[in-house]
Design a protein around this motif. Sequence first.
Motif, mmCIF file in Angstrom:
data_model
loop_
_atom_site.group_PDB
_atom_site.id
_atom_site.type_symbol
_atom_site.label_atom_id
_atom_site.label_comp_id
_atom_site.label_asym_id
_atom_site.label_seq_id
_atom_site.Cartn_x
_atom_site.Cartn_y
_atom_site.Cartn_z
ATOM 1 N N UNK A 193 0.840 -1.205 0.000
ATOM 2 C CA UNK A 193 0.000 0.000 0.000
ATOM 3 C C UNK A 193 0.870 1.247 0.000
ATOM 4 N N UNK A 194 1.938 1.240 0.806
ATOM 5 C CA UNK A 194 2.848 2.383 0.817
ATOM 6 C C UNK A 194 3.453 2.619 -0.564
ATOM 7 N N UNK A 195 3.799 1.523 -1.243
ATOM 8 C CA UNK A 195 4.400 1.640 -2.567
ATOM 9 C C UNK A 195 3.412 2.238 -3.562
ATOM 10 N N UNK A 196 2.163 1.806 -3.503
ATOM 11 C CA UNK A 196 1.165 2.311 -4.431
ATOM 12 C C UNK A 196 0.807 3.768 -4.148
ATOM 13 N N UNK A 197 0.736 4.113 -2.864
ATOM 14 C CA UNK A 197 0.362 5.483 -2.503
ATOM 15 C C UNK A 197 1.557 6.430 -2.510
ATOM 16 N N UNK A 198 2.754 5.877 -2.585
ATOM 17 C CA UNK A 198 3.969 6.694 -2.531
ATOM 18 C C UNK A 198 3.983 7.572 -1.276
ATOM 19 N N UNK A 199 3.588 6.966 -0.147
ATOM 20 C CA UNK A 199 3.518 7.727 1.096
ATOM 21 C C UNK A 199 3.609 6.774 2.282
ATOM 22 N N UNK A 200 4.191 7.279 3.368
ATOM 23 C CA UNK A 200 4.243 6.539 4.633
ATOM 24 C C UNK A 200 3.784 7.421 5.791
ATOM 25 N N UNK A 201 3.178 8.562 5.483
ATOM 26 C CA UNK A 201 2.790 9.510 6.531
ATOM 27 C C UNK A 201 1.659 8.985 7.394
ATOM 28 N N UNK A 202 0.945 7.953 6.947
ATOM 29 C CA UNK A 202 -0.211 7.442 7.676
ATOM 30 C C UNK A 202 0.170 6.386 8.707
ATOM 31 N N UNK A 203 1.451 6.003 8.807
ATOM 32 C CA UNK A 203 1.864 4.904 9.671
ATOM 33 C C UNK A 203 2.137 5.382 11.098
ATOM 34 N N UNK A 204 1.948 4.488 12.095
ATOM 35 C CA UNK A 204 2.272 4.822 13.500
ATOM 36 C C UNK A 204 3.769 4.684 13.753
ATOM 37 N N UNK A 253 2.165 29.349 3.693
ATOM 38 C CA UNK A 253 2.533 28.400 4.748
ATOM 39 C C UNK A 253 1.480 27.320 4.898
ATOM 40 N N UNK A 254 0.201 27.745 4.807
ATOM 41 C CA UNK A 254 -0.880 26.760 4.924
ATOM 42 C C UNK A 254 -0.846 25.768 3.779
ATOM 43 N N UNK A 255 -0.616 26.288 2.587
ATOM 44 C CA UNK A 255 -0.565 25.388 1.433
ATOM 45 C C UNK A 255 0.610 24.433 1.533
ATOM 46 N N UNK A 256 1.735 24.948 2.007
ATOM 47 C CA UNK A 256 2.901 24.081 2.163
ATOM 48 C C UNK A 256 2.629 22.980 3.173
ATOM 49 N N UNK A 257 1.972 23.316 4.275
ATOM 50 C CA UNK A 257 1.637 22.325 5.291
ATOM 51 C C UNK A 257 0.673 21.293 4.740
ATOM 52 N N UNK A 258 -0.257 21.763 3.879
ATOM 53 C CA UNK A 258 -1.240 20.827 3.318
ATOM 54 C C UNK A 258 -0.591 19.815 2.412
ATOM 55 N N UNK A 259 0.473 20.193 1.747
ATOM 56 C CA UNK A 259 1.130 19.275 0.817
ATOM 57 C C UNK A 259 2.273 18.531 1.469
ATOM 58 N N UNK A 260 2.558 18.840 2.724
ATOM 59 C CA UNK A 260 3.663 18.152 3.391
ATOM 60 C C UNK A 260 3.402 16.665 3.487
ATOM 61 N N UNK A 261 2.155 16.305 3.761
ATOM 62 C CA UNK A 261 1.790 14.893 3.798
ATOM 63 C C UNK A 261 1.524 14.445 2.374
ATOM 64 N N UNK A 262 2.346 13.565 1.880
ATOM 65 C CA UNK A 262 2.238 13.163 0.481
ATOM 66 C C UNK A 262 1.161 12.133 0.242
ATOM 67 N N UNK A 263 0.349 11.834 1.253
ATOM 68 C CA UNK A 263 -0.738 10.876 1.050
ATOM 69 C C UNK A 263 -1.740 11.458 0.068
ATOM 70 N N UNK A 264 -2.103 10.728 -0.972
ATOM 71 C CA UNK A 264 -3.049 11.268 -1.951
ATOM 72 C C UNK A 264 -4.418 11.427 -1.351
#
Length: 648
Positions: A516-527, A626-637
Amino acid sequence: MSNNDGLLPAAGAAPVAGAEGQQQQQPSRAESFFAMTKSLILRALIIYFVSSFFRRPQSNTNQEQSVANAGPKITAWNYFENGTDFDLHVWLSEQPDVVNFQQKANLLWLQEDLTYGDWVSGPTGDGIYTHNLKIKASPHLLNNGSVFLHAFVTRAGESPDPQSPEYSRHGHMGHQQHQLNKFKKLRVNRNYNLLASEKEKLEHELKHANLKDQIVSHWHPNLTVNLVVDQTNWAQGSVPSPLDEYVKFVDGGKTYLPIVFVNDYWNLQREYFPINESTPELDLHLTFQPLGMFKWQLYAAKQMKSKWAGNVLGEIMAAGAAEESDEDQDSLKETLLDTNIYLLGITVAVSILHSVFELLAFKNDIQFWNNRQSLEGLSVRSVFFGVFQSLIILLYVLDNETNFMIRISCFVGLGIEVWKIHKVVDVNYNNQQKLLGIFPRISFKDKGSYSESSTKEYDRLAFKYLGWACFPLLVGYFIYSLIYNEHKGWYSFVLNMLYSYLLTFGFILMTPQLFINYKLKSVAHLPWRMMTYKFLNTFIDDIFAFVIKMPTMYRIGCFRDDIIFFVFLYQRWQYRVDLKRVNEYGFSGEMEEQAATKRLEGDASATQPAGAIEASPSAGSAPATATATKATADSTPTKKTAAQKKQD
C-alpha cells in the motif's frame, strides 16, 4: 563471584547423571535466558500494579489506634554470638514433626567443633564441610511415601534429644526440617499419527488404555544445610515475609534462635530420578555452609514464591508461576552459573530496556488507533487477520500446558485486536435477526475514509498476491505435519499446524502495508512512534543473536523482521516530503502552492482597495503559502481540491 557466601552450589557437590551433556545444551539454555528475564520483569510489574490496585489503604483512625495501642518494641538478640562453638546434628525421619532419637541409625551426620561466624575453616578453607552417605530405601519410601531431614544446631556438647542429659538448655537450638524426596508427575504421551490405519489406532488405544498420568516420588543426591550468619536485632512481629517463617523468638521476644536454612535451589529438575525397586540405596551428599543475610533473603524469597501477595490475586499469580516448566528453571540456573558476570549484568539491563520498549510500543499502538480519524493508507484486512492470528495463539496456549501469565497476555492481546475492529469498520448489531435465537447478527461496513479512497483496492490486491505465496506453503506444511508428526487429535493437529505456520511466516503479514505504501507513494499514515519501539526491540534481539550461542537457523530467523523494517525505513526515505514530486492526480506541492497563492491574491483584490493591496502585497499570501505548504507536506493522496478541479 565468591563461593564463600553460598550463592553458588558447594564446590564439592556430587556430580549427577547428565552433567556431561551440559556443554551440548548450552545454546538452548542461553537463548532462553533473555526471554525468561523479560518474562520475570513483566510478571513483577503486573503483580505490583494489580496488587496496588486491590490494596485497600488503612484508615487514619485505625492507624492512630494501632499506634496508641502498640507498646515499645523489644529488639531481640541472636542466641549465637559471633565465636560461639556449636554442633550440627542431621537426623532422618519419616514424619515431618517427629524424630526418633532412640534409633541411632537415623543420625545421618554429626559435625562437631564448629564456630559461628567462621568463614575460613573446613577442608578447603571456606567454611564448608561435606558428608557422603547412602540411605536405604524403606518400603514406605518405595510406596510413594515421604522422608524428611531434620537439621539441628546446638551449642557445643548439647543434644537435640529431649531425653538426653545433654539436652539443650530450655530447648534453645536452631532447627529446620526438609522433605528429601520430591513428587513429580509423569505424563503419558498419547499422541499418534492421524493417518494410521484403524488397526494401528486400536492397538495404540489398547496400549494406553490402562496408562494414566502418575505422580511418582523422585530423588536428588545433593542437599545443602546453611546457617545464616547475622546479628540483626529483629523485633517480634515486625520481621518481613518470608523471613518470618524462619526467625523463631524465645524468652518473650528478647532472643531469637540461630536460623537454619535447608537449600536445594541449585538442584536441577532434570537431575531428579524416580524412586523404585531399581534404587534400593540412595546416595546423599550433604554440605554445611555458612550463609550471609542478603543471599539468604534471595533464597527464602524463591522458596516462598507462593506467598508473594496478601490477596486472592496474589495466590493466582503464584499458581501460574508454579507452572513454569522444569526446563526453563534449569536454563535459568545454569545460565546464572555458567555465564560471565559482566555479560549477565548486560543481559539483565538490556532485558529491562526491552520490556520498557514493549510497554511503550503497546501504549502507542493503542493511542494511535484510538485517535485515528482516517483509515486512508492503512491495511484494514491486516487488522482482521491480526484477530485471527491472536485467536489461534490463544487456542494453542489453552490446548497446551502453559503458565498463567502467558494465558493472560494472550487474552489481552486478543482483546486489543478485537477492539481495533471497531476503529477500522462500522459494526452493526441486528437484534431482530439473532443467531441461535441468542446472539444478534453482526455485520461490518467499511468506513468512508477507507472505501472512498484507493486504499481498499490496494489492500485487496496485496492480500491477493500474498495468498498466492502463502497458501502453497500452508498446504505443503499441512501435508508434511500430517504425515511425519504425531498429534493428540484433529483439533490439536489443526492448532499446531496453524500456530507453527504463523510462527514461521508471520513476518509476511507485514508485506500488505508495504504494498500500500508503494502504491500510494507515502508513509505519513503509519504509526511511526510505535514502529520505532518495535524496531529497537528487534535490534536488541539481533545483538543477542550474535552474542549468545544458538543454532544458525535461529539466528537467521532473528533477521526476518529486520528485512521488513529496513524496507519501511527505505520507504520513509524514498517517500519523504517533496514539494516537486507529482502525485497520482498529476499535481505537485509547488503547483498546489502556486494555485493557492493566485486564488488568495484574487480574493484579496476583490475585497480590498487597490491601495491597500499595493501597500501590503504579501499580507495575506504569506500565511496562505505556509498553509498550502503544510497541506502538501503529507504526500498521502487525497481527493482533488477546488484548485485542482479549476486547473482541470
